[in-house]
Design a protein around this motif. Structure first.
Motif, PDB file in Angstrom:
ATOM      1  N   SER A  28       0.830  -1.209   0.000  1.00 28.45           N
ATOM      2  CA  SER A  28       0.000   0.000   0.000  1.00 28.45           C
ATOM      3  C   SER A  28       0.864   1.257   0.000  1.00 28.45           C
ATOM      4  N   VAL A  29       0.437   2.231  -0.808  1.00 25.31           N
ATOM      5  CA  VAL A  29       1.142   3.508  -0.898  1.00 25.31           C
ATOM      6  C   VAL A  29       0.119   4.626  -0.782  1.00 25.31           C
ATOM      7  N   VAL A  30       0.388   5.568   0.121  1.00 25.19           N
ATOM      8  CA  VAL A  30      -0.466   6.737   0.287  1.00 25.19           C
ATOM      9  C   VAL A  30       0.162   7.894  -0.473  1.00 25.19           C
ATOM     10  N   CYS A  31      -0.648   8.568  -1.283  1.00 23.05           N
ATOM     11  CA  CYS A  31      -0.215   9.758  -2.005  1.00 23.05           C
ATOM     12  C   CYS A  31      -0.842  10.949  -1.282  1.00 23.05           C
ATOM     13  N   ARG A  32       0.007  11.875  -0.827  1.00 21.74           N
ATOM     14  CA  ARG A  32      -0.437  12.979   0.022  1.00 21.74           C
ATOM     15  C   ARG A  32       0.035  14.328  -0.527  1.00 21.74           C
ATOM     16  N   HIS A  33      -0.591  15.374   0.022  1.00 17.61           N
ATOM     17  CA  HIS A  33      -0.085  16.727  -0.153  1.00 17.61           C
ATOM     18  C   HIS A  33       1.012  16.905   0.896  1.00 17.61           C
ATOM     19  N   ALA A  34       2.178  17.374   0.483  1.00 20.04           N
ATOM     20  CA  ALA A  34       3.303  17.515   1.402  1.00 20.04           C
ATOM     21  C   ALA A  34       3.001  18.472   2.542  1.00 20.04           C
ATOM     22  N   ASP A  35       2.318  19.575   2.247  1.00 19.74           N
ATOM     23  CA  ASP A  35       2.091  20.588   3.277  1.00 19.74           C
ATOM     24  C   ASP A  35       1.021  20.184   4.290  1.00 19.74           C
ATOM     25  N   SER A  36      -0.111  19.710   3.839  1.00 20.77           N
ATOM     26  CA  SER A  36      -1.211  19.388   4.753  1.00 20.77           C
ATOM     27  C   SER A  36      -1.217  17.918   5.179  1.00 20.77           C
ATOM     28  N   ARG A  37      -0.488  17.084   4.461  1.00 19.09           N
ATOM     29  CA  ARG A  37      -0.436  15.630   4.699  1.00 19.09           C
ATOM     30  C   ARG A  37      -1.752  14.937   4.377  1.00 19.09           C
ATOM     31  N   LYS A  38      -2.706  15.646   3.738  1.00 20.48           N
ATOM     32  CA  LYS A  38      -3.981  15.038   3.366  1.00 20.48           C
ATOM     33  C   LYS A  38      -3.777  14.064   2.216  1.00 20.48           C
ATOM     34  N   TRP A  39      -4.476  12.952   2.286  1.00 12.79           N
ATOM     35  CA  TRP A  39      -4.415  11.939   1.234  1.00 12.79           C
ATOM     36  C   TRP A  39      -5.216  12.392   0.022  1.00 12.79           C
ATOM     37  N   ASP A  93      -7.269   5.052 -19.157  1.00 13.18           N
ATOM     38  CA  ASP A  93      -6.182   5.735 -18.444  1.00 13.18           C
ATOM     39  C   ASP A  93      -6.414   7.238 -18.340  1.00 13.18           C
ATOM     40  N   GLU A  94      -6.916   7.844 -19.398  1.00 11.43           N
ATOM     41  CA  GLU A  94      -7.166   9.295 -19.364  1.00 11.43           C
ATOM     42  C   GLU A  94      -8.198   9.654 -18.290  1.00 11.43           C
ATOM     43  N   GLU A  95      -9.196   8.811 -18.123  1.00  7.83           N
ATOM     44  CA  GLU A  95     -10.207   9.064 -17.088  1.00  7.83           C
ATOM     45  C   GLU A  95      -9.595   8.873 -15.705  1.00  7.83           C
ATOM     46  N   LEU A  96      -8.725   7.910 -15.552  1.00  6.01           N
ATOM     47  CA  LEU A  96      -8.033   7.726 -14.272  1.00  6.01           C
ATOM     48  C   LEU A  96      -7.167   8.946 -13.961  1.00  6.01           C
ATOM     49  N   ARG A  97      -6.487   9.477 -14.959  1.00  4.99           N
ATOM     50  CA  ARG A  97      -5.689  10.699 -14.761  1.00  4.99           C
ATOM     51  C   ARG A  97      -6.593  11.863 -14.327  1.00  4.99           C
ATOM     52  N   ARG A  98      -7.720  12.019 -14.997  1.00  8.09           N
ATOM     53  CA  ARG A  98      -8.649  13.098 -14.663  1.00  8.09           C
ATOM     54  C   ARG A  98      -9.176  12.925 -13.244  1.00  8.09           C
ATOM     55  N   MET A  99      -9.537  11.722 -12.879  1.00 11.50           N
ATOM     56  CA  MET A  99     -10.040  11.450 -11.531  1.00 11.50           C
ATOM     57  C   MET A  99      -8.981  11.733 -10.469  1.00 11.50           C
ATOM     58  N   THR A 100      -7.735  11.392 -10.775  1.00 20.26           N
ATOM     59  CA  THR A 100      -6.633  11.618  -9.841  1.00 20.26           C
ATOM     60  C   THR A 100      -6.392  13.111  -9.653  1.00 20.26           C
ATOM     61  N   LEU A 101      -6.386  13.862 -10.731  1.00 20.52           N
ATOM     62  CA  LEU A 101      -6.212  15.313 -10.636  1.00 20.52           C
ATOM     63  C   LEU A 101      -7.368  15.951  -9.870  1.00 20.52           C
ATOM     64  N   ASN A 102      -8.570  15.449 -10.079  1.00 16.64           N
ATOM     65  CA  ASN A 102      -9.737  15.954  -9.363  1.00 16.64           C
ATOM     66  C   ASN A 102      -9.601  15.660  -7.862  1.00 16.64           C
ATOM     67  N   SER A 103      -9.185  14.465  -7.512  1.00 16.35           N
ATOM     68  CA  SER A 103      -8.984  14.105  -6.114  1.00 16.35           C
ATOM     69  C   SER A 103      -7.894  14.994  -5.490  1.00 16.35           C
ATOM     70  N   PHE A 104      -6.830  15.233  -6.239  1.00 18.33           N
ATOM     71  CA  PHE A 104      -5.748  16.105  -5.784  1.00 18.33           C
ATOM     72  C   PHE A 104      -6.281  17.506  -5.486  1.00 18.33           C
ATOM     73  N   ARG A 105      -7.119  18.005  -6.375  1.00 19.00           N
ATOM     74  CA  ARG A 105      -7.711  19.339  -6.197  1.00 19.00           C
ATOM     75  C   ARG A 105      -8.666  19.368  -5.007  1.00 19.00           C
ATOM     76  N   LEU A 106      -9.512  18.353  -4.891  1.00 21.19           N
ATOM     77  CA  LEU A 106     -10.510  18.317  -3.816  1.00 21.19           C
ATOM     78  C   LEU A 106      -9.886  18.211  -2.427  1.00 21.19           C
ATOM     79  N   THR A 107      -8.724  17.610  -2.327  1.00 14.02           N
ATOM     80  CA  THR A 107      -8.092  17.407  -1.026  1.00 14.02           C
ATOM     81  C   THR A 107      -7.037  18.456  -0.698  1.00 14.02           C
ATOM     82  N   GLY A 108      -6.721  19.313  -1.666  1.00 10.43           N
ATOM     83  CA  GLY A 108      -5.653  20.297  -1.491  1.00 10.43           C
ATOM     84  C   GLY A 108      -5.983  21.461  -0.601  1.00 10.43           C
TER      85      GLY A 108
END
Length: 108
Positions: A28-39, A93-108
């Motif tokens: 398992s690997v957690v991808c986080r924001h470095a500053d807030s540590r949010k996943w 894959d393109e939809e997975l990329r879009r979903m990942t960027l959206n998750s990154f934005r929502l948690t930032g």
């Protein structure tokens, strides 16, 4: 997309860090924001297959689950706000990329 390709994509996001916070769990690997540590993503090995949890707006989460067999309610997460994606499923894959960027934005 493979698990390594997914992690490489996440690693390149500005301010993203990857870690393995679960003792004894080497998959398992957690991808986080470095500053807030949010996943923003959690990659796990489940039943021999890699899955990824991503945050999503509730209405979009429901729609994606209806459109793709490889998208289900969040595994071990809030089912309203998180989706689980089976890597290598019918989700492009393109939809997975879009979903990942959206998750990154929502948690930032």
């Amino acid at each position: 997309m493979t698990a390594e390709q997914f992690l490489d994509m996440c690693r390149k996001l500005p301010g993203a860090v990857l870690d393995k916070p679960f003792p004894g769990d080497f998959d398992s690997v957690v991808c986080r924001h470095a500053d807030s540590r949010k996943w923003f993503a959690l990659l796990m090995l489940r039943d021999g297959k890699y899955i990824v949890n991503l945050k999503c707006e509730p209405q979009e989460a429901e729609l994606l689950r209806k459109l793709f067999k490889g998208v289900t309610p969040g595994y071990h997460m809030n089912k309203r706000h998180w989706n689980t994606v089976l890597l290598g499923s019918d989700l492009p894959d393109e939809e997975l990329r879009r979903m990942t960027l959206n998750s990154f934005r929502l948690t930032g």
